[in-house]
Every structure is written in structure tokens, then in C-alpha cells.
Design a protein around this motif. Structure first.
Motif, PDB file in Angstrom:
ATOM      1  N   VAL A   1       0.841  -1.215  -0.036  1.00 51.87           N
ATOM      2  CA  VAL A   1       0.140   0.098   0.094  1.00 51.87           C
ATOM      3  C   VAL A   1       0.936   1.218   0.017  1.00 51.87           C
ATOM      4  O   VAL A   1       0.291   2.461   0.287  1.00 51.87           O
ATOM      5  CB  VAL A   1      -1.150   0.290   1.277  1.00 51.87           C
ATOM      6  N   ASN A   2       2.131   0.935  -0.279  1.00 52.06           N
ATOM      7  CA  ASN A   2       2.937   2.193  -0.114  1.00 52.06           C
ATOM      8  C   ASN A   2       2.962   2.846  -1.795  1.00 52.06           C
ATOM      9  O   ASN A   2       3.472   2.273  -2.569  1.00 52.06           O
ATOM     10  CB  ASN A   2       4.522   1.779   0.018  1.00 52.06           C
ATOM     11  N   PRO A   3       2.744   4.166  -1.637  1.00 51.42           N
ATOM     12  CA  PRO A   3       2.520   4.807  -3.079  1.00 51.42           C
ATOM     13  C   PRO A   3       3.633   4.894  -3.887  1.00 51.42           C
ATOM     14  O   PRO A   3       3.893   4.995  -5.066  1.00 51.42           O
ATOM     15  CB  PRO A   3       1.670   5.892  -2.976  1.00 51.42           C
ATOM     16  N   ALA A   4       4.812   5.015  -2.753  1.00 47.42           N
ATOM     17  CA  ALA A   4       5.857   5.209  -3.342  1.00 47.42           C
ATOM     18  C   ALA A   4       6.504   4.133  -4.431  1.00 47.42           C
ATOM     19  O   ALA A   4       7.316   4.393  -5.363  1.00 47.42           O
ATOM     20  CB  ALA A   4       7.140   5.730  -2.356  1.00 47.42           C
ATOM     21  N   ASP A   5       5.999   3.119  -4.240  1.00 50.52           N
ATOM     22  CA  ASP A   5       6.341   1.692  -4.929  1.00 50.52           C
ATOM     23  C   ASP A   5       5.541   1.485  -6.112  1.00 50.52           C
ATOM     24  O   ASP A   5       5.732   0.286  -6.593  1.00 50.52           O
ATOM     25  CB  ASP A   5       6.384   0.504  -3.855  1.00 50.52           C
TER      26      ASP A   5
END
Length: 159
Positions: free
Chosen positions: A117-121
Motif C-alpha cells: 500500500v506504499n504509493p512510492a512503490d
């Protein structure tokens, strides 16, 4: 003087660094682009944490924000361990970055976010442009950030 378009004339790459030569206003400029030294994922994660707290401090200063409660999120358990560690001594690179992080934040402000759920990924997972705009967390962030703050009390958040 009318702005002239930036024209790339060429680039030069050697074993240690990359440069870009470009023509701007009829003058040749040479710009350092990036060192080609291999950097570990851990070092990149530490640098991201440093940039995060520096941007936060800059925004607070420039926007004249007072008494802001901040939470910083990372998917790196190693970085969280470094930030929380009070007793261990680190190599110079790690120690310098941890000091910069601690200059602008406290360990209690740092939380873990699950990689899924990490948007950076989003870019690392491979996502189409259509899905990036319509289905991903890239634009609005993970759902849990929009929920009640007490739900953030747990360190690991997954959806």
C-alpha cells in the motif's frame, strides 16, 4: 531577451560520473547529472527519509505552520530500526543520516507502511498509466491515511 529552447548537444559518461552538455542562450553549459557509484537500497531508503524530514521542515518554515503533528511513513523496517536505536553505533554514512533525521523528527513519529500500500512503490510494481490514475494510491495516498487517526497507532498497516 527572448527565451531560447534548451538544446542538448550531447552527454559524456565515464566510469565515475555522468555529465550533460547543453546549449542555452547560445552558451554551452556542462551539468553534473549523477555519480555512477552503485548505491544500496538501504542507503537510498535512508536518503529518502532525510529528504522527507528536510522537506517537512522547509514547508513548516515557509508556510509558517506551528504545532503541526506529523507522522512519517516508510516500508523499510531497517530504517525504522536505525531511527529507533538509542544505543548502537553506526558506520559514518548511516550515523550522519540518522542524525539528520533525528534533528527534524523523533522516533515516535515514524511508522511502518506495508509495501503493497506504499504509493512510492507504484512505479516499482509495474503499473499502466491508466491504472496509475484510476486505481492506484499514487494520487490520493493509501486509504488508511484518510481514516481516523487512532487507526494509525499500530506500526504495520496493510490493506
Amino acid at each position: 531577451m527572448k527565451d531560447q529552447p534548451l538544446t542538448r548537444r550531447g552527454s559524456a559518461i565515464d566510469k565515475k560520473s555522468s555529465f550533460l552538455n547543453h546549449l542555452f542562450h547560445d552558451r554551452i553549459h556542462c551539468s553534473f547529472i549523477i555519480g555512477n557509484k552503485q548505491v544500496t537500497v538501504l542507503r537510498l531508503e535512508l536518503n529518502v527519509a532525510v529528504v522527507t524530514v528536510k522537506i517537512s521542515a522547509l514547508l513548516q518554515r515557509e508556510l509558517e505552520l506551528k504545532n503541526v503533528t506529523e507522522t512519517f511513513w516508510t516500508d523499510s523496517n531497517v530504517v525504522l530500526g536505525y531511527i529507533a536505536n538509542e544505543t548502537r553505533r553506526f558506520h559514518v554514512f548511516v550515523a550522519n543520516r540518522i542524525q539528520k533525521i533525528r534533528d527534524h523528527s523523533s522516533p515516535s513519529q515514524w511508522k511502518h507502511v506495508a509495501t503493497n500500500v506504499n504509493p512510492a512503490d507504484c512505479g516499482l510494481r509495474g503499473i499502466s498509466a491508466e491504472d496509475l490514475v484510476s486505481k492506484s494510491t499514487w494520487i490520493d495516498g493509501p486509504r488508511f491515511l484518510w481514516e481516523n487517526r487512532q487507526s494509525h497507532d499500530t506500526s504495520i498497516v496493510a490493506e
